[in-house]
Enzyme design. Structure first.
Site, PDB file in Angstrom:
ATOM      1  N   GLN A 116       8.265  -5.249 -13.412  1.00  0.00           N
ATOM      2  CA  GLN A 116       6.861  -5.351 -13.007  1.00  0.00           C
ATOM      3  C   GLN A 116       5.965  -4.667 -14.042  1.00  0.00           C
ATOM      4  OE1 GLN A 116       8.206  -4.179  -8.630  1.00  0.00           O
ATOM      5  NE2 GLN A 116       5.994  -4.227  -8.729  1.00  0.00           N
ATOM      6  N   PHE A 123       8.807  -5.985  -5.260  1.00  0.00           N
ATOM      7  CA  PHE A 123       8.472  -5.131  -4.105  1.00  0.00           C
ATOM      8  C   PHE A 123       8.283  -3.663  -4.480  1.00  0.00           C
ATOM      9  CE2 PHE A 123      11.396  -8.563  -2.610  1.00  0.00           C
ATOM     10  CZ  PHE A 123      10.416  -9.371  -2.070  1.00  0.00           C
ATOM     11  N   GLU A 139       8.849  -1.598 -10.558  1.00  0.00           N
ATOM     12  CA  GLU A 139       7.658  -1.026 -11.196  1.00  0.00           C
ATOM     13  C   GLU A 139       8.087  -0.024 -12.259  1.00  0.00           C
ATOM     14  OE1 GLU A 139       4.469   0.352  -8.592  1.00  0.00           O
ATOM     15  OE2 GLU A 139       3.615   1.579 -10.187  1.00  0.00           O
ATOM     16  N   ARG A 148      -0.652   8.593  -2.157  1.00  0.00           N
ATOM     17  CA  ARG A 148      -1.117   7.486  -1.309  1.00  0.00           C
ATOM     18  C   ARG A 148      -0.826   7.771   0.173  1.00  0.00           C
ATOM     19  NH1 ARG A 148      -3.277   2.327  -1.653  1.00  0.00           N
ATOM     20  NH2 ARG A 148      -3.234   2.063  -3.897  1.00  0.00           N
ATOM     21  N   ARG A 170       6.423  -1.583  -1.770  1.00  0.00           N
ATOM     22  CA  ARG A 170       5.331  -2.224  -1.034  1.00  0.00           C
ATOM     23  C   ARG A 170       4.702  -1.291   0.015  1.00  0.00           C
ATOM     24  NH1 ARG A 170       6.309  -8.450   0.904  1.00  0.00           N
ATOM     25  NH2 ARG A 170       4.187  -9.196   0.637  1.00  0.00           N
ATOM     26  N   THR A 172      -4.292   4.418  -7.183  1.00  0.00           N
ATOM     27  CA  THR A 172      -4.957   5.674  -6.848  1.00  0.00           C
ATOM     28  C   THR A 172      -5.215   6.493  -8.111  1.00  0.00           C
ATOM     29  OG1 THR A 172      -2.810   6.687  -6.436  1.00  0.00           O
ATOM     30  CG2 THR A 172      -3.956   5.754  -4.543  1.00  0.00           C
ATOM     31  N   ALA A 196       0.316  -2.211  -6.677  1.00  0.00           N
ATOM     32  CA  ALA A 196      -0.859  -1.728  -5.947  1.00  0.00           C
ATOM     33  C   ALA A 196      -1.692  -2.869  -5.362  1.00  0.00           C
ATOM     34  CB  ALA A 196      -1.708  -0.814  -6.834  1.00  0.00           C
ATOM     35  N   GLU A 215       0.266  -5.795  -0.159  1.00  0.00           N
ATOM     36  CA  GLU A 215       0.857  -4.703   0.614  1.00  0.00           C
ATOM     37  C   GLU A 215       0.330  -4.532   2.039  1.00  0.00           C
ATOM     38  OE1 GLU A 215       1.832  -1.246  -2.403  1.00  0.00           O
ATOM     39  OE2 GLU A 215      -0.101  -2.159  -2.839  1.00  0.00           O
TER      40      GLU A 215
HETATM   41  N1  LUZ Z   1       1.693   1.915  -8.038  1.00  0.00           N
HETATM   42  C1  LUZ Z   1       1.028   2.874  -8.697  1.00  0.00           C
HETATM   43  C2  LUZ Z   1       1.308   1.503  -6.827  1.00  0.00           C
HETATM   44  O1  LUZ Z   1       1.429   3.233  -9.786  1.00  0.00           O
HETATM   45  N2  LUZ Z   1      -0.071   3.397  -8.147  1.00  0.00           N
HETATM   46  C3  LUZ Z   1      -0.540   3.038  -6.938  1.00  0.00           C
HETATM   47  O2  LUZ Z   1      -1.553   3.542  -6.471  1.00  0.00           O
HETATM   48  C4  LUZ Z   1       0.184   2.058  -6.244  1.00  0.00           C
HETATM   49  N3  LUZ Z   1      -0.198   1.686  -5.032  1.00  0.00           N
HETATM   50  C5  LUZ Z   1       0.512   0.783  -4.386  1.00  0.00           C
HETATM   51  C6  LUZ Z   1       1.630   0.233  -4.976  1.00  0.00           C
HETATM   52  N4  LUZ Z   1       2.015   0.588  -6.184  1.00  0.00           N
HETATM   53 MO1  MOS Z   2       4.107  -1.712  -5.855  1.00  0.00          MO
HETATM   54  S1  MOS Z   2       4.825  -0.654  -4.319  1.00  0.00           S
HETATM   55  O1  MOS Z   2       5.043  -1.914  -7.160  1.00  0.00           O
HETATM   56  O2  MOS Z   2       2.719  -2.465  -5.580  1.00  0.00           O
END
Ligand code: LUZ
Ligand code: MOS
Length: 753
Positions: free
Chosen positions: A194, A225, A229, A307, A339, A437, A506, A709
């Site tokens: 991702q 999901f 990331e 978060r 997610r 965030t 996010a 999400e």
């Molecule tokens: N990933 C991230 C996320 O790096 N920062 C976020 O605020 C976030 N929020 C939701 C899902 N992935």
């Molecule tokens: Mo995310 S939890 O990779 O939006």
């Protein structure tokens, strides 16, 4: 409302879509395999690779000694080695990387590696970590008003604890990569990630080369999901180290067992709360301490923790809030994005607090929920002022459109008439903040080429992972340029074409990248209008593009899109554009824990009905009826697909998916025979989603709100619906707020004395 099929659907159903594992690999390509720690915590006394290395077909085994740059992959905090050196901190921690002619040989070699580990004490729970002072970083605290003072004035004050378990991402496509050497020591990584830039940056750091030597390409993912990331990075980097040394391509696809064992999951949370209410059931004060089980290294845990605080009061207004979160360091694989990213864990706690208060006061849970819903201009604990609030509208629309009173009566009637089956019903409102965030991450770029035959190629930083972001990007380009879908192609996500990207995460990917596509296409359009106006001897203000044609004052001319492009070429007009978008208005001051971190919020309400079989403890979700705030959706079919998928995942997390580690830190739920995910039989019998008509938001792409999400948290409603059904059967049941509510736990609850 618009809709359009996912542009990949045709090749998906025919099995023609390409994933990393489908790539043609070079004749000289080798296969990689990770050797990982067979203990959760200890000192490495010795590792003997000699027998494994001498096995016919083994090319080489790589360890920390082969790292020419830094043996470090931590993103937020540099606390995670690529390969363990002297110590191991979790069961499954990478120690070495075997490169062989075939996977079978690599596996055989792995079994021949001998390791001696002097074991150290293992921590598997957040509570134990907190007791021992084992943390990733300093705790965070959000505060609004004065909870202590407020509790003194409250009619009711209750304290309790909750536990929510982790969750396996279970992307259909496991982690993997294919890495090739190019000329001059350049390396191309095709990764199922991702975060292509994260892979590029980390590979450059570990290999000790500049980022421009590493090109990362992402075709598409078979699901992410959040699990890809950050955690797609190590495999790609290991293979890249091997390629750097061997100058031969290396492919590494994790099998399911290895993937389950070595990767982190959703964070389990143990939480403690205190809630204070006035006589008229207004929540006056809320305190919570969240203990996040971060695992053995930071990974994204500090951001996930943050978060949790942002969503600690869900869609309710609470004037006095004090919430804190501890990222607890344990000997589990580093837990990661999933997610919702800590939001679901936060919301589960306040929903539990409300459930406990309702139980003790003797009112319906929904009475407390209803009178505390956010209103326009209410302040969140982090200082953002709520605007365009849809909490009450979605709640009352759901109650009205789905005839809640009627549904509730039917539940009562059913429960009066049935002894061995009981029904429960719940309402679950959500409010989810949209934006990373971490404010600096909210940006994206798009590169748009119009080719001389009128066809268009769009590159962005967005990663397609089944969420249909490419379809949305195509829609944006098509709408702005006024051309047919067939003229637009979405290119792979590639760090050479679009650099310095934030991960696709996010829920913000379509907003950020879509805005960049919109800007790039508008810049091209302005230029093309000038060309067309000359061709038609008209003022460019009167020119529009639609249906592959030029329109003057809304009337179709006989000049086509293709003719304008051909003319633009003759006039040497640039047909390429690169645009950069950064979300305006957002800011956050971590020193004060106040600001305006979110572009906007997404709201909605779900009504869930369940039936519990009180002899066996099993249950069915009869229906989930949702009113969801899509803004002005740009693709209703795709957005409803996101709602349904997220809901199923949320229900799975709350009811059946049970991650289990032994006291020794070994993953016990290490296969799909022991880790149950929702299948078609356990999915709700019906899911109905009504779009709430709202204005949308200017910061959402085409006013179509982020959808990835937020709907996951509707799944929390199922937990409380089951709880209600159990209560209807067993008056002695003392609710606990421990998820998942597995059939086993339901059975115990039904017969609790
Ligand atoms: N990933 C991230 C996320 O790096 N920062 C976020 O605020 C976030 N929020 C939701 C899902 N992935
Ligand atoms: Mo995310 S939890 O990779 O939006």
């Amino acid at each position: 409302m618009k809709t359009m099929k996912n542009i990949d659907s045709f090749t998906h159903v025919r099995g023609e879509s390409l994933f990393v594992d489908d790539l043609m690999i070079r004749k000289d390509a080798l296969i990689g395999l990770c050797f990982d720690s067979p203990k959760a915590h200890g000192k490495i006394k010795s590792v003997d690779y000699s027998v494994a290395e001498s096995l016919e077909g083994v090319e080489r085994i790589f360890t920390y000694k082969d790292v020419l740059g830094e043996n470090q992959i931590g993103g937020i905090i540099p606390d995670e080695p690529l390969w363990a050196q002297n110590e191991v901190h979790f069961w499954g921690q990478p120690i070495a990387f075997i490169v062989a002619k075939t996977e079978a040989i690599a596996k055989k070699a792995r079994a021949l590696i001998k390791i001696e580990i002097e074991e150290l004490p293992v921590i598997t729970t957040a509570i134990e970590a907190k007791q021992k002072g084992s943390f990733i970083n300093a705790p965070r605290i959000f505060n609004l008003g004065n909870t202590q003072k407020s509790f003194e004035e409250c009619e009711y004050v209750f304290e309790g604890e909750t536990f929510s378990n982790g969750q396996e991402h279970l992307y259909l496509e496991t982690q993997g990569c294919y890495v090739e050497p190019l000329e001059n020591g350049n390396i191309k990584i095709t990764s199922s990630t991702q975060g292509p830039t994260q892979v590029q940056k980390t590979a450059a750091k570990v290999l000790g080369v500049p980022m421009h030597k590493i090109e990362v390409d992402v075709i598409r993912l078979g699901g992410g999901f959040g699990g890809k990331e950050d955690q797609a990075t190590p495999w790609a980097v290991m293979a890249a180290v091997a390629v750097q040394h061997l100058k031969k391509p290396v492919k590494y696809m994790l099998n399911r067992h290895d993937d389950l064992r070595m990767t982190g999951k959703r964070h389990p949370y143990s939480s403690f709360f205190k809630i204070g209410l006035s006589k008229d059931l207004k929540i006056k004060a809320f305190e919570a301490e969240f203990l996040q089980n971060a695992g053995a290294a930071a990974d994204l845990s500090p951001a996930v923790a943050e978060r949790t605080l942002f969503h600690a009061t869900n869609s309710y207004f609470v004037p006095n809030v004090n919430v804190s979160v501890y990222s607890c360091k344990t000997n589990l694989p580093p837990n990661t994005a999933f997610r919702g990213f800590g939001g679901p864990q936060g919301m589960f706690v306040i929903e539990s607090a409300i459930a406990m208060a309702a139980e003790k006061i003797g009112v319906d849970r929904r009475k407390i929920q209803e009178v505390n819903l956010l209103k326009e201009n209410d302040e969140f604990s982090y200082g953002q002022i709520a605007n365009e609030v849809q909490a009450e509208r979605s709640w009352f629309t759901a109650k009205d459109k789905f005839e809640f009173e009627q549904l509730e009566k039917e539940v009562q009637r059913f429960n009066n008439e049935n002894q061995l089956f009981k029904k429960g019903i719940s309402l679950m409102p959500i409010a989810f903040g949209i934006s990373f965030t971490n404010t600096p991450m909210n940006h994206a770029r798009a590169l748009v080429h119009i080719y001389q035959d009128g066809s268009v190629g769009v590159s962005t930083g967005a990663v397609e992972m089944g969420q249909s972001v490419n379809t949305k990007m195509l829609q944006v380009a098509q709408d702005v340029l006024g051309i047919s879908a067939a003229k637009v192609k979405l290119e792979t996500t590639n760090t050479t074409r679009v650099a310095n990207t934030s991960p696709s995460a996010a829920s913000s990917t379509a907003d950020l990248n879509g805005k960049a596509v919109e800007m790039a296409c508008n810049l091209l359009l302005d230029r093309l209008k000038i060309v067309a106006s000359k061709m038609l001897s008209s003022d460019e203000k009167n020119i529009n593009f639609k249906d592959n044609c030029v329109f003057i004052d809304g009337k179709k001319s006989d000049v086509t899109w293709n003719a304008v492009i051909a003319q633009a070429m003759l006039e040497r007009v640039s047909l390429s554009e690169n645009a950069h978008y950064a979300t305006p208005e957002i800011h956050f001051d971590k020193s004060k824990e106040k600001g305006h971190p979110f572009a906007y919020h997404v709201y909605g309400t779900a009504i869930t009905t369940v039936t519990v079989d009180c002899l066996r403890g099993i249950y069915e979700v009869d229906s989930v009826k949702i009113v969801h705030d899509f803004g002005k959706t740009m693709n209703l079919g795709i957005d409803i697909g996101q709602v349904e998928g997220a809901l199923a995942q949320g229900i799975g997390w709350m009811t059946m998916e049970e991650i289990a580690y032994g006291k020794d830190g070994r993953l016990l739920s290490n296969a799909l025979s022991t880790y149950k995910v929702p299948d078609i039989f356990s999915a709700p019998k019906t899911i109905e989603t009504i779009p709430l008509e709202t204005e949308g938001n200017e910061l959402a792409i085409q006013k179509s709100k982020a959808v990835g999400e937020p709907p996951l948290m509707y799944g929390i409603g199922t937990y409380f619906a089951i709880q209600q059904a159990v209560k209807a059967y067993n008056k002695n049941y003392k609710p606990k707020y421990h998820s998942p509510f597995t059939p086993e736990k339901v059975l115990m609850a039904l017969y609790e004395k």
